[in-house]
Design a protein around this motif. Structure first.
Motif, mmCIF file in Angstrom:
data_model
loop_
_atom_site.group_PDB
_atom_site.id
_atom_site.type_symbol
_atom_site.label_atom_id
_atom_site.label_comp_id
_atom_site.label_asym_id
_atom_site.label_seq_id
_atom_site.Cartn_x
_atom_site.Cartn_y
_atom_site.Cartn_z
ATOM 1 N N ILE A 4 -24.237 15.106 -14.750
ATOM 2 C CA ILE A 4 -23.415 14.168 -15.491
ATOM 3 C C ILE A 4 -22.679 14.931 -16.587
ATOM 4 O O ILE A 4 -23.313 15.515 -17.463
ATOM 5 C CB ILE A 4 -24.274 13.053 -16.137
ATOM 6 N N ALA A 5 -21.360 14.935 -16.539
ATOM 7 C CA ALA A 5 -20.562 15.548 -17.604
ATOM 8 C C ALA A 5 -20.231 14.456 -18.609
ATOM 9 O O ALA A 5 -19.790 13.371 -18.233
ATOM 10 C CB ALA A 5 -19.286 16.163 -17.036
ATOM 11 N N THR A 6 -20.477 14.733 -19.893
ATOM 12 C CA THR A 6 -20.234 13.721 -20.912
ATOM 13 C C THR A 6 -19.860 14.360 -22.243
ATOM 14 O O THR A 6 -20.078 15.555 -22.449
ATOM 15 C CB THR A 6 -21.473 12.806 -21.074
ATOM 16 N N ASP A 7 -19.306 13.559 -23.125
ATOM 17 C CA ASP A 7 -18.974 14.023 -24.468
ATOM 18 C C ASP A 7 -20.249 14.302 -25.252
ATOM 19 O O ASP A 7 -21.296 13.679 -25.012
ATOM 20 C CB ASP A 7 -18.139 12.976 -25.203
ATOM 21 N N ASP A 8 -20.153 15.192 -26.215
ATOM 22 C CA ASP A 8 -21.318 15.562 -27.028
ATOM 23 C C ASP A 8 -22.008 14.345 -27.651
ATOM 24 O O ASP A 8 -23.229 14.263 -27.680
ATOM 25 C CB ASP A 8 -20.910 16.530 -28.139
ATOM 26 N N GLY A 9 -21.233 13.393 -28.132
ATOM 27 C CA GLY A 9 -21.792 12.235 -28.813
ATOM 28 C C GLY A 9 -22.473 11.233 -27.907
ATOM 29 O O GLY A 9 -23.153 10.324 -28.383
ATOM 30 N N LYS A 10 -22.306 11.363 -26.595
ATOM 31 C CA LYS A 10 -22.903 10.415 -25.652
ATOM 32 C C LYS A 10 -24.138 10.966 -24.945
ATOM 33 O O LYS A 10 -24.729 10.290 -24.112
ATOM 34 C CB LYS A 10 -21.863 10.006 -24.608
ATOM 35 N N VAL A 11 -24.536 12.185 -25.269
ATOM 36 C CA VAL A 11 -25.670 12.817 -24.577
ATOM 37 C C VAL A 11 -26.954 12.025 -24.789
ATOM 38 O O VAL A 11 -27.698 11.762 -23.838
ATOM 39 C CB VAL A 11 -25.844 14.287 -25.028
ATOM 40 N N ASP A 12 -27.228 11.632 -26.031
ATOM 41 C CA ASP A 12 -28.472 10.907 -26.305
ATOM 42 C C ASP A 12 -28.534 9.591 -25.549
ATOM 43 O O ASP A 12 -29.591 9.220 -25.027
ATOM 44 C CB ASP A 12 -28.635 10.665 -27.810
ATOM 45 N N ASP A 13 -27.411 8.874 -25.468
ATOM 46 C CA ASP A 13 -27.365 7.617 -24.711
ATOM 47 C C ASP A 13 -27.627 7.870 -23.230
ATOM 48 O O ASP A 13 -28.388 7.147 -22.584
ATOM 49 C CB ASP A 13 -26.002 6.947 -24.908
ATOM 50 N N CYS A 14 -27.015 8.910 -22.691
ATOM 51 C CA CYS A 14 -27.193 9.264 -21.274
ATOM 52 C C CYS A 14 -28.652 9.590 -20.979
ATOM 53 O O CYS A 14 -29.228 9.086 -20.014
ATOM 54 C CB CYS A 14 -26.289 10.444 -20.940
ATOM 55 N N VAL A 15 -29.264 10.400 -21.821
ATOM 56 C CA VAL A 15 -30.663 10.793 -21.624
ATOM 57 C C VAL A 15 -31.579 9.576 -21.768
ATOM 58 O O VAL A 15 -32.563 9.430 -21.025
ATOM 59 C CB VAL A 15 -31.057 11.922 -22.607
ATOM 60 N N GLU A 16 -31.269 8.678 -22.677
ATOM 61 C CA GLU A 16 -32.089 7.466 -22.868
ATOM 62 C C GLU A 16 -32.049 6.579 -21.622
ATOM 63 O O GLU A 16 -33.062 6.006 -21.224
ATOM 64 C CB GLU A 16 -31.607 6.702 -24.097
ATOM 65 N N ILE A 17 -30.889 6.449 -21.001
ATOM 66 C CA ILE A 17 -30.781 5.679 -19.755
ATOM 67 C C ILE A 17 -31.659 6.296 -18.682
ATOM 68 O O ILE A 17 -32.393 5.594 -17.979
ATOM 69 C CB ILE A 17 -29.313 5.599 -19.290
ATOM 70 N N ILE A 18 -31.610 7.605 -18.537
ATOM 71 C CA ILE A 18 -32.433 8.295 -17.535
ATOM 72 C C ILE A 18 -33.907 8.056 -17.830
ATOM 73 O O ILE A 18 -34.693 7.729 -16.934
ATOM 74 C CB ILE A 18 -32.107 9.798 -17.510
ATOM 75 N N LYS A 19 -34.300 8.194 -19.088
ATOM 76 C CA LYS A 19 -35.693 8.008 -19.489
ATOM 77 C C LYS A 19 -36.177 6.593 -19.185
ATOM 78 O O LYS A 19 -37.287 6.394 -18.691
ATOM 79 C CB LYS A 19 -35.824 8.297 -20.982
ATOM 80 N N ASN A 20 -35.343 5.602 -19.460
ATOM 81 C CA ASN A 20 -35.727 4.207 -19.221
ATOM 82 C C ASN A 20 -35.895 3.892 -17.744
ATOM 83 O O ASN A 20 -36.716 3.055 -17.377
ATOM 84 C CB ASN A 20 -34.696 3.257 -19.832
#
Length: 110
Positions: free
Chosen positions: A46-62
């Protein structure tokens, strides 16, 4: 930009991809194999902006919650004398994800 690699079990892959797509992340999926149980995995990129990394990782974790599974590991025996070995069910924790985040120097989409 960052590139998020997420290695998830095939059991979780559809839910993770659906949740990421619903949050407007574009996902590239590669089939992979490995781990203790030698089960199929999917490597998501998943390529994403620096500011969206935490949101992306949280979705995966959930979407990749850990749970217990009972498995029977068969011993490796060469020859035909397997009748002297007994096997026991073993509880194994499955699920979860391995996530790596790396800098992405260049990203182009055509």
């Amino acid at each position: 930009m960052k590139l998020v690699y997420a290695i998830v079990r095939n059991d979780n892959e559809d839910d993770v991809v659906d949740a990421l797509n619903a949050a407007h992340y574009q996902v590239t999926k590669l089939a992979s194999t490995g781990g203790f149980l030698r089960k199929g995995n999917s490597t998501l990129m998943i390529a994403t902006d620096d500011g969206k990394v935490d949101d992306c990782v949280e979705i995966i974790k959930n979407e990749c919650g850990k749970r217990q599974n009972i498995t029977v590991n068969m011993p490796y025996v060469s020859g035909t004398s397997m009748n002297t070995y007994s096997t026991m069910p073993v509880p194994v924790e499955i699920g979860g994800a391995t996530v790596m985040v790396v800098n992405l120097e260049r990203f182009e989409k055509y």
